[in-house]
Write an enzyme that holds these catalytic residues in place. Structure first.
Site, PDB file in Angstrom:
ATOM      1  CG  ASP A  31      -2.136   0.859   1.097  1.00 23.73           C
ATOM      2  OD1 ASP A  31      -3.257   0.329   1.236  1.00 23.73           O
ATOM      3  OD2 ASP A  31      -1.980   2.079   0.844  1.00 23.73           O
ATOM      4  CB  SER A 124     -16.702  -0.480 -10.425  1.00 21.39           C
ATOM      5  OG  SER A 124     -17.807   0.365 -10.288  1.00 21.39           O
ATOM      6  CE1 TYR A 149     -12.636   3.738  -9.691  1.00 23.37           C
ATOM      7  CE2 TYR A 149     -14.915   4.020 -10.408  1.00 23.37           C
ATOM      8  CZ  TYR A 149     -13.963   3.332  -9.686  1.00 23.37           C
ATOM      9  OH  TYR A 149     -14.337   2.235  -8.971  1.00 23.37           O
ATOM     10  CE  LYS A 153     -11.632   0.129 -10.231  1.00 15.21           C
ATOM     11  NZ  LYS A 153     -10.570  -0.619  -9.556  1.00 15.21           N
ATOM     12  CG  LEU A 200     -26.149   8.053   0.341  1.00 16.70           C
ATOM     13  CD1 LEU A 200     -26.709   9.466   0.320  1.00 16.70           C
ATOM     14  CD2 LEU A 200     -27.182   7.072  -0.213  1.00 16.70           C
ATOM     15  CG  PHE A 218     -26.525  14.802  -5.281  1.00 13.63           C
ATOM     16  CD1 PHE A 218     -26.448  16.151  -4.933  1.00 13.63           C
ATOM     17  CD2 PHE A 218     -25.448  13.977  -4.965  1.00 13.63           C
ATOM     18  CE1 PHE A 218     -25.326  16.660  -4.285  1.00 13.63           C
ATOM     19  CE2 PHE A 218     -24.325  14.486  -4.326  1.00 13.63           C
ATOM     20  CZ  PHE A 218     -24.272  15.828  -3.979  1.00 13.63           C
ATOM     21  NE  ARG A 295     -23.092  12.223  -7.548  1.00  6.93           N
ATOM     22  CZ  ARG A 295     -22.609  11.354  -6.670  1.00  6.93           C
ATOM     23  NH1 ARG A 295     -21.895  11.782  -5.620  1.00  6.93           N
ATOM     24  NH2 ARG A 295     -22.846  10.071  -6.814  1.00  6.93           N
TER      25      ARG A 295
HETATM   26  N1  UDP Z   1     -25.957  10.905  -3.209  1.00 10.63           N
HETATM   27  C1  UDP Z   1     -26.651  11.942  -2.628  1.00 10.63           C
HETATM   28  N2  UDP Z   1     -25.960  12.805  -1.821  1.00 10.63           N
HETATM   29  C2  UDP Z   1     -24.618  12.681  -1.582  1.00 10.63           C
HETATM   30  C3  UDP Z   1     -23.934  11.594  -2.181  1.00 10.63           C
HETATM   31  C4  UDP Z   1     -24.623  10.729  -2.997  1.00 10.63           C
HETATM   32  O1  UDP Z   1     -27.857  12.115  -2.827  1.00 10.63           O
HETATM   33  O2  UDP Z   1     -24.044  13.507  -0.858  1.00 10.63           O
HETATM   34  C5  UDP Z   1     -26.693   9.942  -4.071  1.00 10.63           C
HETATM   35  C6  UDP Z   1     -26.174   9.839  -5.493  1.00 10.63           C
HETATM   36  O3  UDP Z   1     -26.788  10.806  -6.313  1.00 10.63           O
HETATM   37  C7  UDP Z   1     -26.528   8.403  -5.841  1.00 10.63           C
HETATM   38  C8  UDP Z   1     -26.453   7.652  -4.514  1.00 10.63           C
HETATM   39  O4  UDP Z   1     -26.522   8.656  -3.499  1.00 10.63           O
HETATM   40  O5  UDP Z   1     -27.868   8.348  -6.285  1.00 10.63           O
HETATM   41  C9  UDP Z   1     -25.157   6.880  -4.348  1.00 10.63           C
HETATM   42  O6  UDP Z   1     -24.078   7.752  -4.610  1.00 10.63           O
HETATM   43  P1  UDP Z   1     -22.573   7.321  -4.344  1.00 10.63           P
HETATM   44  O7  UDP Z   1     -21.700   8.459  -4.759  1.00 10.63           O
HETATM   45  O8  UDP Z   1     -22.433   6.823  -2.951  1.00 10.63           O
HETATM   46  O9  UDP Z   1     -22.390   6.071  -5.310  1.00 10.63           O
HETATM   47  P2  UDP Z   1     -22.501   5.935  -6.909  1.00 10.63           P
HETATM   48  O10 UDP Z   1     -23.169   7.152  -7.458  1.00 10.63           O
HETATM   49  O11 UDP Z   1     -21.118   5.794  -7.376  1.00 10.63           O
HETATM   50  O12 UDP Z   1     -23.337   4.726  -7.130  1.00 10.63           O
END
Ligand code: UDP
Length: 337
Positions: A31, A124, A149, A153, A200, A218, A295
Site C-alpha cells: 500500500d 465496479s 475512473y 476499470k 452517500l 441529489f 448530480r
Molecule cells: N448521493 C446523494 N448525496 C450525496 C452523495 C450521494 O444524494 O451527498 C446519491 C447519489 O446521487 C446516488 C447515490 O446517493 O444516487 C449513491 O451515490 P454514491 O456516490 O455513494 O455512489 P454511486 O453514485 O457511485 O453509485
C-alpha cells in the site's frame, strides 16, 4: 497460503485482509498510503491478533514491486485493490488515474502472468453505465465509460482478459462491486474519506454527527417511485467474504474459463430517500437533509442480479441494509472519539 493484497490498508482491502488472516492465510500488504494511514495496520492487528507483512510501495514503481516478488517467491494469489477511485477527481485529473490505475496493473501483470499467479481484480458496476435492464446480469453490455475512473476499470478488465487468453494457466476473477457500505463489526476499521466525502453513506454519517450542515439529496425528480436514484448497497463484510470465496475458487483451480466475471451486490435496490429513512430507523438518529438538483453523471438505477455468484460459488449476503447502516454509524462515532 501466502496472499498479496495490493491496497490492503484501504477501505475494502483492510476488511478482506482481516478475513484472510482469520482464515489463516499469510498476508502481504502492499500500500502506498495515498488514501489511508498506517493506523489501519494496527487496527487489523488488534482485530485479528495477527501481524500481516506490510511494505509501503506504489505499484507504479516496477523495480520495487519486482523486488517484493523476489523476496516472496511463494505468493499463491493476488487480490488487487490499489487504485484511485474518486470519480470527480478522475474527470479533473485523467492522467493521474490512467498512470496510477493502468501502470500499476501492468506492473503487477508483468510479474503474475509468466508465473501464472491467479488474480482477483476489483472492478465496479460502473462498467454497465445506465443499465438497459434490471436487475443487471454479467451479460449486460459494458457501456462507454462516464469518467476516466470508469474507463480504468473497463481497461483493467480488458487487459486482464487478454492476458488470461494469451497465457494458458493464468486465471483471473473480475469482481464487479455495486455500492459497498458499512464497517467492520468491531468498528475498528471502516471507510475514512479524506476531506469532504463524495459518497452517500460517508456524507450521511457526517451529517448525522453534525460535522456537515445537511446531506444533499441529489435529485428527487427521477422516474423512480420516490424520485431519488436507486442503488444496490452491500455491507463491506459481505463483500469481503465474496473475495474469500472467489480466492478459494481460484486457488483450487476450479475455474471453467480463464477469466470469470461476478457481480457482487445485495441484489436489492434502495433509493436515496429509503436509505435515509432506514438509517434513522436503525440508529434512532435523524439526518438533516436538503433536496438539491441532480448530480452530473449519476445513473438512474443500478442493482445486481447475483444469481451467478450465488449458484456457482455458493456465496450470499448475511447482513441487511439496516445492519450495514448501524455499522457505518458505529464506525463514525468511534472515529469522532
Ligand atoms: N448521493 C446523494 N448525496 C450525496 C452523495 C450521494 O444524494 O451527498 C446519491 C447519489 O446521487 C446516488 C447515490 O446517493 O444516487 C449513491 O451515490 P454514491 O456516490 O455513494 O455512489 P454511486 O453514485 O457511485 O453509485
Amino acid at each position: 497460503m501466502k496472499v498479496l493484497v495490493t491496497g490492503g490498508l484501504g477501505y475494502i482491502g483492510s476488511h478482506v485482509t482481516t478475513l484472510l488472516l482469520e482464515r489463516n492465510h499469510e498476508v502481504i500488504i502492499l500500500d502506498d498510503l495515498s488514501n489511508t494511514s498506517l493506523s489501519v495496520l494496527n487496527s487489523i492487528e488488534n482485530i485479528t491478533q495477527k501481524k500481516p507483512f506490510y511494505e509501503q510501495i506504489n505499484l507504479c514503481d516496477a523495480a520495487a514491486v519486482k523486488a517484493l516478488f523476489d523476496r516472496h517467491n511463494d505468493v499463491a494469489g493476488v487480490i488487487h485493490f490499489a487504485a484511485h477511485k474518486a470519480v470527480a477527481e478522475s474527470v479533473a485529473q485523467p492522467l493521474k488515474y490512467y498512470h496510477n490505475n493502468i501502470e500499476g496493473l501492468l506492473n503487477l501483470l508483468d510479474l503474475l502472468v509468466p508465473k501464472k499467479i491467479p488474480l482477483l481484480f476489483s472492478s465496479s458496476c460502473t462498467v454497465y453505465g445506465n443499465a438497459d435492464e434490471l436487475p443487471i446480469t454479467e451479460h449486460h453490455p459494458v457501456k462507454a465509460a462516464a469518467s476516466p475512473y470508469g474507463a480504468t476499470k473497463q481497461m483493467g478488465e480488458q487487459i486482464i482478459t487478454d492476458c488470461c487468453n494469451a497465457q494458458a494457466g493464468f486465471h483471473a476473477i473480475l469482481l464487479r462491486y455495486f455500492n459497498p457500505i458499512g464497517a467492520h463489526t468491531s468498528a475498528q476499521i471502516g471507510e475514512a474519506p479524506q476531506g469532504v466525502p463524495q459518497n452517500l453513506i460517508p456524507y450521511l454519517v457526517e451529517a448525522a454527527a453534525g460535522k456537515r450542515p445537511a446531506l444533499q439529496i441529489f435529485g428527487t425528480d427521477y422516474p423512480t417511485p420516490d424520485g431519488s436514484c436507486i442503488r444496490d448497497y452491500i455491507h463491506v463484510m459481505d463483500l469481503a467474504d465474496a473475495h474469500i470465496v472467489c480466492l478459494a475458487h481460484l486457488l483450487e483451480k476450479k475455474q471453467t474459463s480463464p477469466t470469470e466475471i461476478y457481480n457482487v451486490g445485495s441484489g436489492k435496490g434502495h433509493s436515496v430517500l429509503e436509505v435515509v429513512t432506514a438509517f434513522e430507523k436503525a440508529t434512532g438518529i435523524s439526518v438533516p437533509t436538503k433536496i438539491v438538483g441532480r448530480r452530473k453523471g449519476d445513473v438512474l438505477q443500478a442493482y445486481a442480479d447475483t444469481t451467478k455468484i450465488n449458484t456457482q460459488l455458493g456465496w450470499k449476503t448475511k447482513y441487511s441494509l439496516e445492519e450495514a447502516l448501524r455499522s457505518a454509524w458505529a464506525w463514525e462515532q468511534r472515529r469522532n472519539n
